[in-house]
Design a protein around this motif. Sequence first.
Motif, PDB file in Angstrom:
ATOM      1  N   ALA A  55       0.850  -1.190   0.000  1.00 13.96           N
ATOM      2  CA  ALA A  55       0.000   0.000   0.000  1.00 13.96           C
ATOM      3  C   ALA A  55       0.878   1.231   0.000  1.00 13.96           C
ATOM      4  CB  ALA A  55      -0.931   0.001   1.211  1.00 13.96           C
ATOM      5  N   THR A  56       0.431   2.278  -0.688  1.00 13.56           N
ATOM      6  CA  THR A  56       1.172   3.536  -0.735  1.00 13.56           C
ATOM      7  C   THR A  56       0.216   4.694  -0.436  1.00 13.56           C
ATOM      8  OG1 THR A  56       0.841   3.640  -3.145  1.00 13.56           O
ATOM      9  CG2 THR A  56       2.907   2.710  -2.357  1.00 13.56           C
ATOM     10  N   PRO A  57       0.699   5.738   0.244  1.00 11.17           N
ATOM     11  CA  PRO A  57      -0.182   6.854   0.617  1.00 11.17           C
ATOM     12  C   PRO A  57      -0.634   7.649  -0.599  1.00 11.17           C
ATOM     13  CG  PRO A  57       2.093   7.332   1.203  1.00 11.17           C
ATOM     14  CD  PRO A  57       2.070   5.907   0.765  1.00 11.17           C
ATOM     15  N   LEU A  58      -1.863   8.112  -0.548  1.00  5.57           N
ATOM     16  CA  LEU A  58      -2.428   8.864  -1.666  1.00  5.57           C
ATOM     17  C   LEU A  58      -1.938  10.309  -1.703  1.00  5.57           C
ATOM     18  CD1 LEU A  58      -6.104   7.552  -1.503  1.00  5.57           C
ATOM     19  CD2 LEU A  58      -4.366   6.974  -3.205  1.00  5.57           C
ATOM     20  N   LEU A  59      -1.689  10.894  -0.560  1.00  5.32           N
ATOM     21  CA  LEU A  59      -1.299  12.303  -0.499  1.00  5.32           C
ATOM     22  C   LEU A  59       0.061  12.435   0.174  1.00  5.32           C
ATOM     23  CD1 LEU A  59      -4.688  13.906   0.647  1.00  5.32           C
ATOM     24  CD2 LEU A  59      -3.763  13.806  -1.673  1.00  5.32           C
ATOM     25  N   ARG A  60       0.941  13.173  -0.474  1.00  6.02           N
ATOM     26  CA  ARG A  60       2.250  13.482   0.093  1.00  6.02           C
ATOM     27  C   ARG A  60       2.492  14.977  -0.041  1.00  6.02           C
ATOM     28  NH1 ARG A  60       6.740  10.312  -2.911  1.00  6.02           N
ATOM     29  NH2 ARG A  60       8.002  11.367  -1.337  1.00  6.02           N
ATOM     30  N   LYS A  61       3.036  15.582   0.990  1.00  6.58           N
ATOM     31  CA  LYS A  61       3.377  16.994   0.913  1.00  6.58           C
ATOM     32  C   LYS A  61       4.729  17.126   0.220  1.00  6.58           C
ATOM     33  CE  LYS A  61       0.722  18.506   4.944  1.00  6.58           C
ATOM     34  NZ  LYS A  61       0.762  19.174   6.276  1.00  6.58           N
ATOM     35  N   LEU A  62       4.695  17.621  -1.002  1.00  6.25           N
ATOM     36  CA  LEU A  62       5.906  17.776  -1.793  1.00  6.25           C
ATOM     37  C   LEU A  62       6.161  19.259  -2.030  1.00  6.25           C
ATOM     38  CD1 LEU A  62       5.193  14.979  -4.424  1.00  6.25           C
ATOM     39  CD2 LEU A  62       6.728  14.827  -2.454  1.00  6.25           C
ATOM     40  N   ARG A  63       7.396  19.644  -1.937  1.00  4.91           N
ATOM     41  CA  ARG A  63       7.750  21.060  -2.045  1.00  4.91           C
ATOM     42  C   ARG A  63       7.358  21.605  -3.419  1.00  4.91           C
ATOM     43  NH1 ARG A  63      13.857  23.538  -1.192  1.00  4.91           N
ATOM     44  NH2 ARG A  63      13.270  25.751  -1.360  1.00  4.91           N
ATOM     45  N   ASN A  64       6.661  22.726  -3.406  1.00  2.00           N
ATOM     46  CA  ASN A  64       6.269  23.464  -4.612  1.00  2.00           C
ATOM     47  C   ASN A  64       5.269  22.710  -5.502  1.00  2.00           C
ATOM     48  OD1 ASN A  64       8.039  25.584  -3.908  1.00  2.00           O
ATOM     49  ND2 ASN A  64       9.757  24.560  -4.932  1.00  2.00           N
ATOM     50  N   VAL A  65       4.589  21.709  -4.948  1.00  2.00           N
ATOM     51  CA  VAL A  65       3.584  20.965  -5.709  1.00  2.00           C
ATOM     52  C   VAL A  65       2.197  21.310  -5.180  1.00  2.00           C
ATOM     53  CG1 VAL A  65       2.715  18.675  -6.354  1.00  2.00           C
ATOM     54  CG2 VAL A  65       5.183  19.077  -6.206  1.00  2.00           C
ATOM     55  N   ASP A  66       1.323  21.780  -6.057  1.00  2.00           N
ATOM     56  CA  ASP A  66      -0.051  22.120  -5.701  1.00  2.00           C
ATOM     57  C   ASP A  66      -0.776  20.859  -5.245  1.00  2.00           C
ATOM     58  OD1 ASP A  66      -2.652  22.994  -5.494  1.00  2.00           O
ATOM     59  OD2 ASP A  66      -2.809  23.745  -7.554  1.00  2.00           O
ATOM     60  N   MET A  67      -1.314  20.855  -4.023  1.00  2.00           N
ATOM     61  CA  MET A  67      -1.995  19.673  -3.497  1.00  2.00           C
ATOM     62  C   MET A  67      -3.223  19.299  -4.317  1.00  2.00           C
ATOM     63  SD  MET A  67      -0.311  18.271  -1.086  1.00  2.00           S
ATOM     64  CE  MET A  67      -1.565  17.164  -0.451  1.00  2.00           C
ATOM     65  N   GLN A  68      -3.799  20.261  -5.053  1.00  2.00           N
ATOM     66  CA  GLN A  68      -4.963  19.933  -5.871  1.00  2.00           C
ATOM     67  C   GLN A  68      -4.599  18.885  -6.927  1.00  2.00           C
ATOM     68  OE1 GLN A  68      -8.204  20.919  -5.370  1.00  2.00           O
ATOM     69  NE2 GLN A  68      -8.548  19.293  -6.882  1.00  2.00           N
ATOM     70  N   LEU A  69      -3.365  18.931  -7.413  1.00  2.00           N
ATOM     71  CA  LEU A  69      -2.930  17.932  -8.393  1.00  2.00           C
ATOM     72  C   LEU A  69      -2.957  16.536  -7.787  1.00  2.00           C
ATOM     73  CD1 LEU A  69       0.080  19.749 -10.117  1.00  2.00           C
ATOM     74  CD2 LEU A  69      -2.273  19.523 -10.955  1.00  2.00           C
ATOM     75  N   GLN A  70      -2.663  16.432  -6.500  1.00  2.00           N
ATOM     76  CA  GLN A  70      -2.699  15.126  -5.847  1.00  2.00           C
ATOM     77  C   GLN A  70      -4.128  14.670  -5.578  1.00  2.00           C
ATOM     78  OE1 GLN A  70       0.344  13.736  -3.229  1.00  2.00           O
ATOM     79  NE2 GLN A  70       1.269  15.773  -3.101  1.00  2.00           N
ATOM     80  N   HIS A  71      -5.001  15.611  -5.266  1.00  2.00           N
ATOM     81  CA  HIS A  71      -6.418  15.237  -5.124  1.00  2.00           C
ATOM     82  C   HIS A  71      -6.982  14.781  -6.475  1.00  2.00           C
ATOM     83  CE1 HIS A  71      -6.955  16.342  -0.936  1.00  2.00           C
ATOM     84  NE2 HIS A  71      -6.293  17.481  -1.161  1.00  2.00           N
ATOM     85  N   ASN A  72      -6.586  15.454  -7.541  1.00  2.00           N
ATOM     86  CA  ASN A  72      -7.001  15.017  -8.882  1.00  2.00           C
ATOM     87  C   ASN A  72      -6.438  13.634  -9.206  1.00  2.00           C
ATOM     88  OD1 ASN A  72      -8.236  17.491  -9.132  1.00  2.00           O
ATOM     89  ND2 ASN A  72      -6.799  18.303 -10.624  1.00  2.00           N
ATOM     90  N   LYS A  73      -5.225  13.383  -8.734  1.00  2.00           N
ATOM     91  CA  LYS A  73      -4.600  12.085  -8.957  1.00  2.00           C
ATOM     92  C   LYS A  73      -5.468  10.955  -8.408  1.00  2.00           C
ATOM     93  CE  LYS A  73      -1.756  10.646  -5.938  1.00  2.00           C
ATOM     94  NZ  LYS A  73      -0.595  10.489  -5.015  1.00  2.00           N
ATOM     95  N   ILE A  74      -6.103  11.190  -7.278  1.00  2.00           N
ATOM     96  CA  ILE A  74      -6.946  10.152  -6.678  1.00  2.00           C
ATOM     97  C   ILE A  74      -8.091   9.789  -7.614  1.00  2.00           C
ATOM     98  CG2 ILE A  74      -8.470   9.620  -4.740  1.00  2.00           C
ATOM     99  CD1 ILE A  74      -6.672  11.405  -3.003  1.00  2.00           C
ATOM    100  N   VAL A  75      -8.667  10.794  -8.263  1.00  4.84           N
ATOM    101  CA  VAL A  75      -9.716  10.536  -9.263  1.00  4.84           C
ATOM    102  C   VAL A  75      -9.153   9.681 -10.392  1.00  4.84           C
ATOM    103  CG1 VAL A  75     -11.269  11.598 -10.955  1.00  4.84           C
ATOM    104  CG2 VAL A  75     -10.949  12.670  -8.702  1.00  4.84           C
ATOM    105  N   ASN A  76      -7.976  10.040 -10.867  1.00  3.05           N
ATOM    106  CA  ASN A  76      -7.345   9.287 -11.954  1.00  3.05           C
ATOM    107  C   ASN A  76      -7.063   7.852 -11.553  1.00  3.05           C
ATOM    108  OD1 ASN A  76      -7.361  11.712 -13.364  1.00  3.05           O
ATOM    109  ND2 ASN A  76      -5.240  12.202 -12.851  1.00  3.05           N
ATOM    110  N   LEU A  77      -6.583   7.665 -10.330  1.00  4.16           N
ATOM    111  CA  LEU A  77      -6.296   6.315  -9.860  1.00  4.16           C
ATOM    112  C   LEU A  77      -7.561   5.467  -9.785  1.00  4.16           C
ATOM    113  CD1 LEU A  77      -3.685   7.053  -7.034  1.00  4.16           C
ATOM    114  CD2 LEU A  77      -3.251   5.883  -9.202  1.00  4.16           C
ATOM    115  N   ARG A  78      -8.662   6.047  -9.332  1.00  2.00           N
ATOM    116  CA  ARG A  78      -9.912   5.278  -9.244  1.00  2.00           C
ATOM    117  C   ARG A  78     -10.367   4.803 -10.627  1.00  2.00           C
ATOM    118  NH1 ARG A  78     -11.900   5.341  -4.192  1.00  2.00           N
ATOM    119  NH2 ARG A  78     -11.387   7.111  -2.838  1.00  2.00           N
ATOM    120  N   LEU A  79     -10.210   5.650 -11.632  1.00  2.00           N
ATOM    121  CA  LEU A  79     -10.603   5.269 -12.986  1.00  2.00           C
ATOM    122  C   LEU A  79      -9.719   4.141 -13.516  1.00  2.00           C
ATOM    123  CD1 LEU A  79     -11.182   8.838 -14.477  1.00  2.00           C
ATOM    124  CD2 LEU A  79     -12.951   7.127 -13.998  1.00  2.00           C
ATOM    125  N   ALA A  80      -8.414   4.241 -13.265  1.00  2.00           N
ATOM    126  CA  ALA A  80      -7.496   3.204 -13.746  1.00  2.00           C
ATOM    127  C   ALA A  80      -7.680   1.898 -12.986  1.00  2.00           C
ATOM    128  CB  ALA A  80      -6.056   3.695 -13.628  1.00  2.00           C
TER     129      ALA A  80
END
Length: 270
Positions: A55-80
């Motif tokens: 298992a890997t965490p869905l959200l990580r705090k990364l320097r200079n990365v907009d967290m909205q992109l990670q929330h969008n990633k979760i949508v993408n992962l569910r579709l895949a």
Amino acid sequence: MTMKAMKPIRRSKLRLYAGKRYFTWKRYWKWITASGRLATEQRGEALQYEAASHATPLLRKLRNVDMQLQHNKIVNLRLAVAKLDGLVIQPGESFSYWRRIGKPTRRKGYLDGMVLHYGGFRSGTGGGLCQLSNLIYWMTLHTPLTVTERHRHSYDVFPDEQRTQPFGSGATCAYNYLDLQLRNDTQVAYQLKLHLDETHLHGEWRCEGQQLYHYEVYEDGHRISLEPWGGYIRRNAIRRRVLTHSGELAGDEAVAENHALMMYSPLLHG
């Protein structure tokens, strides 16, 4: 590869565009002309035995990365995940990450997520799906399934503070020319089970019969070198021990060799 060859090459936008189209259509042609049986059956009921899980965490705090992109990633992962969960790979069958998922487009519901791009990152439709290919590859290394195509990350973008696996143990992906492909050379069926909860992406390989061995994946020969042109290159090898159920060593296998251009100073991160 020589030291000089590791120096990053600046390519024009036209060159990048043309190169991507070339490799994309080359892959389409390979799909058309390929022989062999692809796994197509998706089964809701899980096979009896667990072969590997992670298992890997869905959200990580990364320097200079907009967290909205990670929330969008979760949508993408569910579709895949919906395209892959329950997929059964029978003996002699193969699996292709991109042939199974298809092209991630807005029409299918994919959103802009983070995409690594030449040592940095940007937003792109379907971004974040490398988390899923990384997970599948890592789990596969703990099974006797054969990896027939895997691509390493060419850049080490983020420091190790939140890394839980050895450097270089993932599998980058880009539709459709950077694929993850597997083949079942065993005598039993394997099944990929995936799901997301509130915090993690979960995966399992399950199988019809208990595995004869279990596997320990480890890093060997890790080193960081300052290159003559001023950049740092990180290198290592990924290996795995093959162990019997009683813990006896049955083998020690080379898995992959990695080298990546570091995009941060190793002197600032212990």
